[in-house]
Enzyme design. Structure first.
Site: not given
Ligand code: ACO
Length: 339
Positions: A112, A258, A288
């Site tokens: 990520c 994020h 996500n």
């Protein structure tokens, strides 16, 4: 020496929306559990497309919004956990799709945090004069590495891609960058590669298989440990970026974290004692999307007209590896783009 700037952004998410309610029809979960634990309401899932395809679509949208032509691009990096192949790199496949024949291409594996890592590398290349125009993309088809029978993980993620073109300019666009890693936490968020499968019977008897790599090839996560890591990494990254740039949190118009989990973001809002509006979120709609989450958010903010020339924006990521990183950018694009 010229300064490094973001020249354009682009993003692409697949059309197929999977709501929490739809997931609840196939696994034992419900909208209330997912929303209260994560903030996620729905996610996008690719149907018949791989990472290179959605990455190229995001890249073409960024190119449309710039005066840069594909042949002007001399560096392409795709940050991804879900490449099409072990080889070639997703970046090489994207290069071919968009016709950027003059580019050097490679992928970044930093989960990520991948987009921030790519920004950092592109910055170094451009600043030292080796490359002029870099196309960096965060792109994921996480749906292909999720165990769709495991409710503790499949509800959290989605597919998508975001891109940015970096180049030179007079104003300092990239003010500060910081990255870090800690391999001690490698097992906390993991997806094994496909194990060796020697299909020659005689040879197979002579060569022992790699036990480490056998079994599970879906994404696995120690959720609570990752939560603790995420808030620590985010806090330290923000602190480091501010102190090394001589800025305060009040100088920052937006923080683009994020997009993993709203509870992580809410925790940071409380810890930093800042207005909720300072943190941009869109995880409600996309879940996500790992390396794609920050560039998708940045492109949406750009298209929504939230960003004005001179605004200082802090991007911060954290993820598997463990990896983390952030950057403070000054927005240097004066023309607002339409969606
Ligand atoms: N629906 C309904 N119930 C569920 C679901 C679901 N989708 N998933 C788990 N449960 C149940 C469990 O079975 C368990 O039930 P039990 O008590 O009867 O055994 C209960 O809910 C609690 O499960 P936990 O896994 O302990 O849930 P937790 O409160 O830790 O929440 C979560 C899980 C949201 C993942 C949390 O750990 C978290 O916020 N982690 C942060 C990390 C994160 O968001 N990571 C995302 C990706 S990582 C990254 O981007 C870097």
């Amino acid at each position: 020496m010229k300064e490094v700037q973001i020249l354009a952004t682009g993003s692409y998410v697949p059309d197929r929306i999977v709501t929490n309610d739809e997931l609840a029809t196939v696994i034992d979960t419900n909208d209330e559990w997912i929303k209260t634990r994560t903030g996620i309401g729905e996610r996008r899932i690719t149907t018949g497309e791989n990472t290179s395809s959605i990455a190229a679509k995001a890249a073409l949208k960024a190119l449309e919004n710039s005066s840069i032509k594909p042949l002007d691009i001399d560096l392409i990096m795709v940050a991804t956990t879900t490449p099409d192949c072990y080889t070639p790199s997703t970046a090489c496949i994207v290069q071919n799709i968009i016709g950027a024949a003059n580019a050097t291409c490679f992928d970044i594996s930093a989960a990520c945090s991948g987009f921030i890592y790519a920004l950092n590398i592109a910055y170094q290349f451009i600043k030292n004069g080796t490359k002029k125009n870099a196309l960096i993309i965060g792109a994921e088809t996480l749906s292909k590495i999720l165990d769709w029978n495991d409710r503790s993980i499949c509800v959290l993620f989605g597919d998508g891609a975001g891109a940015a073109i970096l180049g030179c300019g007079e104003e300092k666009g990239l003010i500060q960058i910081y990255t870090g890693s800690d391999g001690k936490g490698a097992n906390l968020l993991k997806c094994n590669a496909v194990p060796i499968d020697i299909n020659n019977k005689k040879l197979k008897e002579k060569i022992p298989q790699n036990a480490d790599n056998e079994g599970y090839h879906y994404l696995s996560m120690e959720g609570r440990e990752i939560f603790k890591f995420a808030v620590k990494a985010m806090g330290e990254t923000i602190k480091t970026l501010l102190s090394s740039s001589g800025l305060t949190i009040d100088d920052i118009k937006y923080i683009v974290p994020h997009q993993a989990n709203l509870r992580i973001i809410d925790y940071m809002i409380k810890k930093l004692k800042v207005d909720k509006k300072k943190f941009y979120t869109n995880l409600q709609y996309y879940g996500n999307t790992s390396a794609a989450s920050i560039p998708i958010a940045l492109d949406q903010m750009n298209r929504e007209g939230l960003l004005e020339k001179g605004d200082k924006i802090l991007l911060v990521g954290f993820g598997g590896g463990l990896t983390w990183g952030g950057t403070i950018i000054e927005w240097t694009i004066d023309k607002q783009i339409s969606s």
